[in-house]
Design a protein around this motif. Structure first.
Motif, PDB file in Angstrom:
ATOM      1  N   LYS A   1      37.666 -24.778 -30.733  1.00 55.21           N
ATOM      2  CA  LYS A   1      38.586 -25.614 -31.503  1.00 55.21           C
ATOM      3  C   LYS A   1      38.118 -25.737 -32.951  1.00 55.21           C
ATOM      4  N   LYS A   2      39.072 -25.593 -33.864  1.00 51.79           N
ATOM      5  CA  LYS A   2      38.748 -25.652 -35.286  1.00 51.79           C
ATOM      6  C   LYS A   2      38.193 -27.008 -35.693  1.00 51.79           C
ATOM      7  N   GLU A   3      38.653 -28.070 -35.038  1.00 51.26           N
ATOM      8  CA  GLU A   3      38.224 -29.414 -35.412  1.00 51.26           C
ATOM      9  C   GLU A   3      37.057 -29.924 -34.572  1.00 51.26           C
ATOM     10  N   SER A   4      36.407 -29.044 -33.843  1.00 50.10           N
ATOM     11  CA  SER A   4      35.290 -29.480 -33.003  1.00 50.10           C
ATOM     12  C   SER A   4      34.144 -30.023 -33.848  1.00 50.10           C
ATOM     13  N   PRO A   5      33.549 -31.144 -33.456  1.00 49.09           N
ATOM     14  CA  PRO A   5      32.400 -31.696 -34.196  1.00 49.09           C
ATOM     15  C   PRO A   5      31.156 -30.816 -34.077  1.00 49.09           C
ATOM     16  N   LEU A   6      31.176 -29.869 -33.137  1.00 49.19           N
ATOM     17  CA  LEU A   6      30.043 -28.962 -32.971  1.00 49.19           C
ATOM     18  C   LEU A   6      30.098 -27.786 -33.940  1.00 49.19           C
ATOM     19  N   LEU A   7      31.221 -27.657 -34.654  1.00 46.86           N
ATOM     20  CA  LEU A   7      31.447 -26.515 -35.525  1.00 46.86           C
ATOM     21  C   LEU A   7      30.962 -26.806 -36.940  1.00 46.86           C
ATOM     22  N   MET A   8      30.103 -25.941 -37.447  1.00 44.97           N
ATOM     23  CA  MET A   8      29.593 -26.072 -38.813  1.00 44.97           C
ATOM     24  C   MET A   8      29.826 -24.776 -39.574  1.00 44.97           C
ATOM     25  N   VAL A   9      30.193 -24.919 -40.850  1.00 47.32           N
ATOM     26  CA  VAL A   9      30.403 -23.761 -41.703  1.00 47.32           C
ATOM     27  C   VAL A   9      29.360 -23.754 -42.804  1.00 47.32           C
TER      28      VAL A   9
ATOM     29  N   LEU B   1      14.094 -21.960 -45.064  1.00 55.11           N
ATOM     30  CA  LEU B   1      15.479 -22.411 -44.938  1.00 55.11           C
ATOM     31  C   LEU B   1      16.217 -21.563 -43.907  1.00 55.11           C
ATOM     32  N   ASP B   2      15.525 -21.195 -42.858  1.00 51.65           N
ATOM     33  CA  ASP B   2      16.169 -20.488 -41.763  1.00 51.65           C
ATOM     34  C   ASP B   2      17.006 -21.475 -40.959  1.00 51.65           C
ATOM     35  N   LEU B   3      18.108 -20.974 -40.375  1.00 53.06           N
ATOM     36  CA  LEU B   3      19.015 -21.794 -39.567  1.00 53.06           C
ATOM     37  C   LEU B   3      19.539 -23.014 -40.329  1.00 53.06           C
ATOM     38  N   GLN B   4      19.921 -22.802 -41.599  1.00 61.39           N
ATOM     39  CA  GLN B   4      20.428 -23.911 -42.418  1.00 61.39           C
ATOM     40  C   GLN B   4      21.887 -23.689 -42.824  1.00 61.39           C
ATOM     41  N   ASN B   5      22.561 -22.734 -42.208  1.00 62.94           N
ATOM     42  CA  ASN B   5      23.991 -22.489 -42.465  1.00 62.94           C
ATOM     43  C   ASN B   5      24.284 -22.148 -43.928  1.00 62.94           C
ATOM     44  N   ILE B   6      23.369 -21.450 -44.566  1.00 61.97           N
ATOM     45  CA  ILE B   6      23.564 -21.063 -45.969  1.00 61.97           C
ATOM     46  C   ILE B   6      24.462 -19.833 -46.038  1.00 61.97           C
ATOM     47  N   GLU B   7      25.452 -19.862 -46.928  1.00 59.46           N
ATOM     48  CA  GLU B   7      26.327 -18.710 -47.101  1.00 59.46           C
ATOM     49  C   GLU B   7      26.395 -18.227 -48.553  1.00 59.46           C
ATOM     50  N   LYS B   8      25.846 -19.005 -49.493  1.00 62.65           N
ATOM     51  CA  LYS B   8      25.932 -18.644 -50.908  1.00 62.65           C
ATOM     52  C   LYS B   8      24.870 -19.424 -51.691  1.00 62.65           C
TER      53      LYS B   8
ATOM     54  N   ILE C   1      39.431 -16.584 -41.811  1.00 60.27           N
ATOM     55  CA  ILE C   1      39.061 -15.365 -41.100  1.00 60.27           C
ATOM     56  C   ILE C   1      38.022 -14.609 -41.920  1.00 60.27           C
ATOM     57  N   GLY C   2      36.990 -14.109 -41.229  1.00 60.49           N
ATOM     58  CA  GLY C   2      35.912 -13.407 -41.909  1.00 60.49           C
ATOM     59  C   GLY C   2      34.729 -14.292 -42.225  1.00 60.49           C
ATOM     60  N   LYS C   3      34.893 -15.604 -42.083  1.00 65.89           N
ATOM     61  CA  LYS C   3      33.773 -16.529 -42.315  1.00 65.89           C
ATOM     62  C   LYS C   3      32.823 -16.508 -41.118  1.00 65.89           C
ATOM     63  N   ARG C   4      31.555 -16.761 -41.419  1.00 59.81           N
ATOM     64  CA  ARG C   4      30.578 -16.939 -40.349  1.00 59.81           C
ATOM     65  C   ARG C   4      30.411 -18.424 -40.082  1.00 59.81           C
ATOM     66  N   ILE C   5      30.226 -18.761 -38.807  1.00 57.78           N
ATOM     67  CA  ILE C   5      30.124 -20.165 -38.423  1.00 57.78           C
ATOM     68  C   ILE C   5      28.937 -20.385 -37.487  1.00 57.78           C
ATOM     69  N   ASN C   6      28.592 -21.650 -37.367  1.00 52.30           N
ATOM     70  CA  ASN C   6      27.554 -22.087 -36.439  1.00 52.30           C
ATOM     71  C   ASN C   6      28.204 -23.083 -35.486  1.00 52.30           C
ATOM     72  N   TYR C   7      28.241 -22.719 -34.216  1.00 53.35           N
ATOM     73  CA  TYR C   7      28.836 -23.609 -33.220  1.00 53.35           C
ATOM     74  C   TYR C   7      27.761 -24.013 -32.226  1.00 53.35           C
TER      75      TYR C   7
END
Length: 464
Positions: free
Chosen positions: A62-70, A124-131, A1-7
């Motif tokens: 769904k947490k296990e969806s293949p479309l979900l990226m963190v 590096l836009d739209l590269q799912n970078i969080e740190k 909870i609190g994480k950002r995701i890309n679906y």
């Protein structure tokens, strides 16, 4: 909870993790950055699971969806885009929830390291970078492998904390331009900087935060970390106030501010916070709701360029006030109601140029000396006719056209009323018909003074 995701290319923040009704599947309750993608406000079949900040901006995935990226680290994203992608490595798989990404070791890319050393502009836009770093990555490695980066685009990533952004900036000593558009970083995190509390990114001159902040206070709190900032872009943030006011010496080097597509409806709000900035030269407030401007002495002393396209300005008093700005030379006023009050429409440009004496560019078009000469003389004639038509007293006329006397004296024009007819420049104007049969059948008619030069006539034709 609190994480950002890309679906599947859509960014959001997780507000719930767990079952929904009696399902054994683990679901994530997500509030989307784009509210229009939402289907509800965190409820399902009458049960409330979470509450988004914007109504109907959420849905379950769904947490296990293949479309979900963190999120991944800056180093991972950099290598995947600039090393693996070039080599078409088959092992560069998407990151799925809960899967530990096997970081590509830097010892394996020695042959490509010279390429990274030469990178100056990095996207590096739209590269799912969080740190900045993954758990097995070393602090200082970014600085070692790509020390030359001057421009960096980190827009539309998954940052939630300013400390994580600052970790990256600390590695890039030559960074000059930073794009952080469309990031949803927690605004309270700027008040709780831990690892980089004493950081100062003095090399950064340009910062773009379009569609990234919720309130001006975040910008004010960022200022100590960017002491040499010259350009900042804050478009599409729904800002309507600039509180708190800036402290003395805050943003003292700032030269350009972009406030396009916000909700400002009061010039006083702009002036109270920004009017005393000592270096401000460019102010863009297009697509807002400003209705009028009144100049206060001692403010905006270096302001050279002011963009006010698509606002609600509907009064000539604002034009009179703009003439008082000591350094204003470039102005944009397209698509304001004021332009609809003048017929023909071409007179709008003439009247603005005539009444703002220092302008050298209006609505993107340069103003030559001959342009100004023609506009001012035409305006003198128009204003005098208006006075006679409306029977204004000298005092009333001076309030409506304070520039008239100055221009009349400068051009040494004497206008008199004889035999109940106004004897003005109008009586000596010559009607000229202009046409171009090869392009259109329309014929334009222009009234010009007899001393109009060929050069001036060419300029008029080019503007048709």
């Amino acid at each position: 909870i609190g994480k950002r995701i890309n679906y599947d290319g859509n960014l959001g923040i997780v507000l719930y993790e767990g079952p929904v009704t009696n399902s054994k599947v683990i679901w994530l309750g997500v509030q989307w950055d784009d509210p229009s993608r939402g289907k509800h406000s965190g409820e399902y079949k009458g049960v409330k699971y979470f509450t988004p900040t914007i109504e109907n901006s959420a849905s379950f995935v769904k947490k296990e969806s293949p479309l979900l990226m963190v999120g991944q680290s800056f180093q991972e994203a950099l290598i995947k885009k600039y090393i693996i992608k070039e080599e078409k490595d088959k092992n560069s798989e998407p990151i799925v929830w809960g899967k530990v990404v096997e970081t590509i070791g830097f010892e394996k890319i020695d042959k490509k390291q010279s390429h990274l050393n030469e990178l100056i502009e990095v996207g590096l836009d739209l590269q799912n970078i969080e740190k900045a770093f993954a758990e097995n990555e070393t602090k200082g490695k970014i600085k070692e492998i790509c020390p030359s980066i001057e421009e960096l685009n980190l827009s539309e990533n998954l940052f939630t904390q300013w400390d994580d952004v600052f970790d990256i900036l600390n590695e890039l000593e030559h960074l000059n331009v930073l794009f952080l558009n469309k990031n949803k970083i927690n605004p309270t995190s700027i008040k709780n900087i831990i690892r980089n509390n004493n950081a100062k990114f003095e090399s950064i001159k340009t910062l773009s935060l379009n569609k990234s902040i919720e309130e001006w206070e975040t910008v004010s709190n960022l200022e100590p970390y960017f002491p040499k900032l010259e350009n900042i872009s804050l478009g599409f943030n729904n800002l309507n106030n600039l509180f708190p006011l800036l402290q003395p010496n805050q943003f003292s080097t700032l030269k350009s501010i972009n406030f396009e597509y916000n909700e400002f409806d009061s010039w006083n709000v702009i002036e109270n916070t920004l009017g005393k900035l000592p270096s401000l030269e460019i102010l863009k407030i297009d697509y807002n709701k400003i209705k009028s401007i009144k100049y206060s002495p001692g403010t905006f002393e270096k302001l050279d360029t002011l963009n006010l396209n698509n606002n609600d300005i509907d009064n000539w008093e604002t034009i009179i006030e703009l003439d008082k700005f000591p350094s204003l030379q470039k102005l944009r006023l397209s698509r304001n109601p004021l332009g609809d009050t003048v017929e023909p429409a071409t007179n709008f440009r003439i009247f603005v140029i005539a009444q703002i004496s220092k302008l050298i560019q209006f609505n993107g078009s340069s103003i030559s000396k001959s342009d100004r000469y023609d506009c001012e003389r035409y305006y003198i004639n128009h204003a005098f006719q208006e006075k006679q038509k409306k029977d204004w007293s000298d005092e009333e006329f001076a309030l409506k056209h304070p520039k008239f006397k100055e221009l009349q004296n400068y051009h040494d024009i004497i206008l008199t009323k004889k035999e109940n007819k106004v004897q003005t420049l109008e009586t000596s104007l010559i009607t000229v018909q202009i046409s171009c049969p090869q392009r259109t059948k329309k014929i334009a008619k222009k009234k010009l003074p007899p001393d109009t030069t060929i050069l001036t006539l060419k300029g008029i034709i080019q503007r048709l």
